[in-house]
Design a protein around this motif. Structure first.
Motif, PDB file in Angstrom:
ATOM      1  N   VAL A  67       0.843  -1.201   0.000  1.00  0.00           N
ATOM      2  CA  VAL A  67       0.000   0.000   0.000  1.00  0.00           C
ATOM      3  C   VAL A  67       0.877   1.249   0.000  1.00  0.00           C
ATOM      4  N   LEU A  68       1.861   1.280   0.884  1.00  0.00           N
ATOM      5  CA  LEU A  68       2.763   2.431   0.948  1.00  0.00           C
ATOM      6  C   LEU A  68       3.565   2.586  -0.350  1.00  0.00           C
ATOM      7  N   TRP A  69       4.152   1.488  -0.790  1.00  0.00           N
ATOM      8  CA  TRP A  69       5.059   1.543  -1.927  1.00  0.00           C
ATOM      9  C   TRP A  69       4.350   1.860  -3.236  1.00  0.00           C
ATOM     10  N   SER A  70       3.064   1.582  -3.325  1.00  0.00           N
ATOM     11  CA  SER A  70       2.337   1.877  -4.560  1.00  0.00           C
ATOM     12  C   SER A  70       1.812   3.305  -4.590  1.00  0.00           C
ATOM     13  N   SER A  71       1.972   4.040  -3.481  1.00  0.00           N
ATOM     14  CA  SER A  71       1.554   5.444  -3.451  1.00  0.00           C
ATOM     15  C   SER A  71       2.557   6.299  -4.218  1.00  0.00           C
ATOM     16  N   LYS A  72       2.122   7.471  -4.667  1.00  0.00           N
ATOM     17  CA  LYS A  72       3.017   8.368  -5.381  1.00  0.00           C
ATOM     18  C   LYS A  72       4.141   8.875  -4.486  1.00  0.00           C
ATOM     19  N   GLU A  73       3.892   8.903  -3.177  1.00  0.00           N
ATOM     20  CA  GLU A  73       4.928   9.355  -2.247  1.00  0.00           C
ATOM     21  C   GLU A  73       6.137   8.435  -2.281  1.00  0.00           C
ATOM     22  N   PHE A  74       5.895   7.135  -2.467  1.00  0.00           N
ATOM     23  CA  PHE A  74       6.990   6.175  -2.591  1.00  0.00           C
ATOM     24  C   PHE A  74       7.245   5.836  -4.064  1.00  0.00           C
ATOM     25  N   ASP A  75       6.202   5.351  -4.739  1.00  0.00           N
ATOM     26  CA  ASP A  75       6.290   4.958  -6.148  1.00  0.00           C
ATOM     27  C   ASP A  75       7.352   3.883  -6.368  1.00  0.00           C
ATOM     28  N   PHE A  76       7.403   2.932  -5.435  1.00  0.00           N
ATOM     29  CA  PHE A  76       8.371   1.837  -5.543  1.00  0.00           C
ATOM     30  C   PHE A  76       7.838   0.670  -6.381  1.00  0.00           C
ATOM     31  N   VAL A  77       6.518   0.434  -6.322  1.00  0.00           N
ATOM     32  CA  VAL A  77       5.942  -0.721  -7.019  1.00  0.00           C
ATOM     33  C   VAL A  77       4.765  -0.285  -7.878  1.00  0.00           C
ATOM     34  N   ARG A  78       4.519  -1.094  -8.884  1.00  0.00           N
ATOM     35  CA  ARG A  78       3.355  -0.904  -9.738  1.00  0.00           C
ATOM     36  C   ARG A  78       2.618  -2.230  -9.812  1.00  0.00           C
ATOM     37  N   ILE A  79       1.479  -2.261  -9.146  1.00  0.00           N
ATOM     38  CA  ILE A  79       0.658  -3.469  -9.125  1.00  0.00           C
ATOM     39  C   ILE A  79      -0.149  -3.525 -10.415  1.00  0.00           C
ATOM     40  N   GLY A  80      -0.251  -4.709 -11.003  1.00  0.00           N
ATOM     41  CA  GLY A  80      -0.987  -4.877 -12.250  1.00  0.00           C
ATOM     42  C   GLY A  80      -2.400  -4.333 -12.166  1.00  0.00           C
TER      43      GLY A  80
ATOM     44  N   ASN B 174      -6.532 -15.375   1.213  1.00  0.00           N
ATOM     45  CA  ASN B 174      -5.433 -14.413   1.125  1.00  0.00           C
ATOM     46  C   ASN B 174      -4.188 -15.042   0.514  1.00  0.00           C
ATOM     47  N   LEU B 175      -3.850 -16.248   0.973  1.00  0.00           N
ATOM     48  CA  LEU B 175      -2.679 -16.926   0.417  1.00  0.00           C
ATOM     49  C   LEU B 175      -2.878 -17.258  -1.055  1.00  0.00           C
ATOM     50  N   SER B 176      -4.108 -17.586  -1.422  1.00  0.00           N
ATOM     51  CA  SER B 176      -4.384 -17.973  -2.805  1.00  0.00           C
ATOM     52  C   SER B 176      -4.158 -16.825  -3.770  1.00  0.00           C
ATOM     53  N   ILE B 177      -4.416 -15.601  -3.321  1.00  0.00           N
ATOM     54  CA  ILE B 177      -4.303 -14.466  -4.244  1.00  0.00           C
ATOM     55  C   ILE B 177      -2.957 -13.749  -4.158  1.00  0.00           C
ATOM     56  N   ILE B 178      -2.234 -13.908  -3.035  1.00  0.00           N
ATOM     57  CA  ILE B 178      -1.026 -13.106  -2.860  1.00  0.00           C
ATOM     58  C   ILE B 178       0.062 -13.489  -3.860  1.00  0.00           C
ATOM     59  N   ALA B 179       0.228 -14.773  -4.130  1.00  0.00           N
ATOM     60  CA  ALA B 179       1.252 -15.177  -5.097  1.00  0.00           C
ATOM     61  C   ALA B 179       0.904 -14.639  -6.481  1.00  0.00           C
ATOM     62  N   GLU B 180      -0.368 -14.692  -6.825  1.00  0.00           N
ATOM     63  CA  GLU B 180      -0.833 -14.177  -8.109  1.00  0.00           C
ATOM     64  C   GLU B 180      -0.573 -12.674  -8.215  1.00  0.00           C
ATOM     65  N   LEU B 181      -0.854 -11.956  -7.139  1.00  0.00           N
ATOM     66  CA  LEU B 181      -0.626 -10.509  -7.134  1.00  0.00           C
ATOM     67  C   LEU B 181       0.854 -10.185  -7.271  1.00  0.00           C
ATOM     68  N   LEU B 182       1.699 -10.922  -6.536  1.00  0.00           N
ATOM     69  CA  LEU B 182       3.140 -10.668  -6.601  1.00  0.00           C
ATOM     70  C   LEU B 182       3.688 -10.931  -7.995  1.00  0.00           C
ATOM     71  N   ASP B 183       3.169 -11.945  -8.647  1.00  0.00           N
ATOM     72  CA  ASP B 183       3.620 -12.244 -10.006  1.00  0.00           C
ATOM     73  C   ASP B 183       3.196 -11.161 -11.001  1.00  0.00           C
ATOM     74  N   ASN B 184       2.293 -10.300 -10.583  1.00  0.00           N
ATOM     75  CA  ASN B 184       1.829  -9.203 -11.432  1.00  0.00           C
ATOM     76  C   ASN B 184       2.199  -7.841 -10.834  1.00  0.00           C
ATOM     77  N   THR B 185       3.327  -7.826 -10.139  1.00  0.00           N
ATOM     78  CA  THR B 185       3.844  -6.590  -9.535  1.00  0.00           C
ATOM     79  C   THR B 185       5.236  -6.302 -10.089  1.00  0.00           C
ATOM     80  N   GLU B 186       5.467  -5.062 -10.468  1.00  0.00           N
ATOM     81  CA  GLU B 186       6.771  -4.645 -10.960  1.00  0.00           C
ATOM     82  C   GLU B 186       7.348  -3.564 -10.068  1.00  0.00           C
ATOM     83  N   PHE B 187       8.659  -3.547  -9.954  1.00  0.00           N
ATOM     84  CA  PHE B 187       9.334  -2.549  -9.124  1.00  0.00           C
ATOM     85  C   PHE B 187       9.918  -1.441  -9.988  1.00  0.00           C
ATOM     86  N   ASN B 188       9.816  -0.246  -9.495  1.00  0.00           N
ATOM     87  CA  ASN B 188      10.346   0.939 -10.159  1.00  0.00           C
ATOM     88  C   ASN B 188      11.804   1.098  -9.728  1.00  0.00           C
TER      89      ASN B 188
END
Length: 463
Positions: A263-276, A344-358
Motif C-alpha cells: 500500500v505504501l510503496w504503490s503510493s506516489k509518495e513512494f512509487d516503488f511498485v506498480r501493481i498490475g 489471502n494466500l491464494s491471491i497473494i502469489a498471483e498478485l506478486l507475479d503481477n507486480t513490478e518494481f520501479n
C-alpha cells in the motif's frame, strides 16, 4: 400461536416432551459443520471395522455400515443429500440416514462412542488435511518471492527502521525476508500438526468405555500416530484448535505486513511498485485513481482472523472438565479464519507475479538520508576507534552535512579529516551505496554474495 415441536432425537428416550422447534433451531450446527462430512464418514468406517474386529458387531453388519456410509458420502459430494436442521449436526444427519437405509446395523454404529470424542476426531482430521493445503499455499507464496528476488537481483533500495531511511539494502534481500516468514509459518504448522494428530476416539463421553475396544487399531486405520492419554482431557480438549488458530494468525500478520508495504510503496509518495491493473480498482468519483484494494483487504482481514482466536480463547477460558456445549462454538471461528487465510494466500502469489518494481525510483531513494553513516562508523572502528566514539564522530559529520544541505559522499577528504585524522582516501569506498551494500558480508547480510547464497538456498528448499 403455540410453539410447534419437532420429533424427539434418536436418543430422546429420557424425555417426556419433544424438543421445542426454537431450541432445535438455536442449537443446530449443521449449517457449518457439514463440511466435516468426509472426516465423519471416514472415522465412522474405521470405528465400524474396529467394532467388527472386537466382535461387537458382525462382519455382515460392518459391511452394511461401510457400504451405506460410502453411498451417503457420494450423495453429499454430489449435492444430492438433504441435511436436516432438526438433527442438529453432521454426525446425527449421517447416522440417521444410515439407520434409515440399513436398519438396526446402523443403530449399532455408535457403540462405544460419544459425540464428544466423535466431533473431536472429525475436527482433528479436518485440520490435519488443512495443514497440508496451507503448506502448499505457503510454498506458492514463497515461490513468488523467490521469483521476484531472482528477477531483481542486484537492485538496491532503502532499508527502513521506524519508517525512516536507514541503510541501503538489496531489494532481493528485502523480498527474501518474507520468504523466511512464510518458512517459519510452514514449520509452525508442521509442529502444530503433531498435536492435532492425536486420536481421541475411544474416550467416549468422558470416562472411556467398558466395552472391549481396540483404540490402537482404529488409530492405525485413520493414520494417527498416537492416541490420547486421558479420556477426560480428550473429550473437552481444544488446544489443538487454538494452536492452529494462532498459526493462522501469524500467517495473516505476515501477509498484513506485506500488504502494508505494498500500500505504501504503490503510493506516489513512494512509487516503488506498480501493481498490475487487474489487481487494483478505480474510484467511483475520481477517474485518476488506482487503488491497491487487494493489499488493503488482506490488511483489513487481519482483524477478522485475530478476532477468531480471541473468540475461541474466551470460549474455553472458564470451562470445567470435560465436554460442555459451549464447545460447539469452536468450529465457526476456526472455519472463518481458515477460509480467510486460505483466500489471502491464494491471491497473494498471483498478485506478486503481477507486480513490478520501479528500479529508478528505488535507486534514487538510496541517495539522501545519510544511509552510509553506519559504514563510516564501521570504517573508524576498523581503524581501532571504539565504536561509541566512532558513533559520536559520525554524528557530528552528519550534523555538519545537514547544516550545509549536502550528503556524506559530497564531503572532501580535507573536510572529513577535520572530524578524525583516521579518515583516509579509501573512506569514499564505504560512502557509496554499492560499497555499503557489499560490505554487509556477515551471514544473513545484504551483500550480493550473501543474498545470492540465500536465493540459491531458497530455490533448493522449494525443490
Amino acid at each position: 400461536m403455540a410453539q410447534q415441536d419437532t420429533p424427539k432425537k434418536l436418543w430422546g428416550g429420557r424425555f417426556a416432551e419433544a424438543t421445542a422447534a426454537s431450541v432445535e433451531e438455536f442449537s443446530a450446527s449443521i449449517h457449518y459443520d457439514a463440511r466435516l462430512y468426509r472426516q465423519d464418514i471416514m472415522g465412522s468406517k474405521a470405528h465400524a471395522r474396529m467394532l467388527a474386529k472386537q466382535g461387537l458387531i458382525s462382519a455382515e453388519e460392518c459391511t452394511a455400515i461401510v457400504d451405506g456410509l460410502s453411498e451417503i458420502e457420494t450423495e453429499i459430494s454430489e449435492g444430492r443429500f438433504e441435511f436436516k436442521p432438526e438433527l442438529e449436526d453432521v454426525h446425527m444427519n449421517i447416522e440417521k440416514a444410515l439407520t434409515d437405509r440399513i436398519g438396526a446395523a446402523g443403530a449399532k454404529l455408535h457403540t462405544a462412542r460419544s459425540r464428544n470424542d466423535q466431533v473431536n476426531l472429525d475436527f482433528r482430521m479436518y485440520l490435519r488435511d488443512q495443514v497440508v493445503l496451507l503448506d502448499g499455499l505457503l510454498a506458492e507464496g514463497q515461490g513468488a518471492f523467490v521469483r521476484l528476488a531472482r528477477k531483481y537481483l542486484g537492485a538496491v533500495m532503502p532499508g527502513y527502521t521506524h519508517l525512516q531511511r536507514a541503510q541501503p539494502v538489496l531489494l532481493s534481500h528485502h523480498l527474501l525476508a518474507y520468504f523466511e516468514m512464510l518458512k517459519r509459518d510452514r514449520e509452525r504448522l508442521q509442529d502444530c500438526l503433531g498435536r492435532i494428530n492425536v486420536m481421541p476416539l475411544g474416550s467416549a463421553a468422558l470416562a472411556g468405555t467398558g466395552l472391549p475396544v481396540d483404540r490402537h487399531f482404529a488409530a492405525q486405520e485413520l493414520d494417527f500416530p498416537a492416541i490420547s492419554a486421558n479420556s477426560m482431557d480428550a473429550s473437552g480438549d481444544r488446544d489443538f484448535a487454538l494452536e492452529f488458530l494462532f498459526c493462522l494468525n501469524l500467517v495473516q500478520i505476515h501477509l498484513s505486513r506485506l500488504a502494508e508495504e505494498l500500500v505504501l510503496w504503490s503510493s506516489k509518495e513512494f512509487d516503488f511498485v506498480r501493481i498490475g491493473d487487474r489487481y487494483c480498482t478505480g474510484s467511483s468519483i475520481m477517474p485518476q485513481k488506482k487503488n491497491p484494494d487487494i493489499p488493503e483487504l488482506i490488511r483489513g482481514k487481519s482483524g477478522r482472523v485475530t478476532g477468531a482466536l480471541m473468540s475461541l480463547l474466551v470460549t474455553v477460558k472458564g470451562l470445567p472438565l470435560t465436554y460442555n456445549r459451549d464447545l460447539q462454538e469452536d468450529k465457526e471461528p476456526v472455519f472463518d479464519a481458515l477460509d480467510t487465510v486460505t483466500a489471502n494466500l491464494s491471491i497473494i502469489a498471483e498478485l506478486l507475479d503481477n507486480t513490478e518494481f520501479n528500479l529508478e525510483r528505488l535507486q534514487g531513494a538510496t541517495h539522501g538520508g545519510f544511509m552510509t553513516a553506519t559504514d563510516l562508523a564501521d570504517y573508524l572502528v576498523c581503524k581501532n576507534m571504539p565504536f561509541r566514539q566512532a558513533h559520536s564522530v559520525v554524528g557530528k559529520v552528519v550534523a555538519h552535512c545537514q547544516d550545509r544541505d549536502i550528503e556524506l559522499i559530497d564531503l572532501t577528504l580535507d573536510e572529513l579529516q577535520q572530524f578524525s585524522e583516521l579518515l583516509e582516501p579509501d573512506v569514499f569506498e564505504v560512502l557509496t551505496v554499492d560499497g555499503s551494500v557489499n560490505s554487509r558480508v556477515s551471514p544473513g547480510g545484504t551483500a550480493l554474495v550473501r543474498v545470492q547464497e540465500a536465493l540459491d538456498q531458497a530455490e533448493k528448499y522449494l525443490g
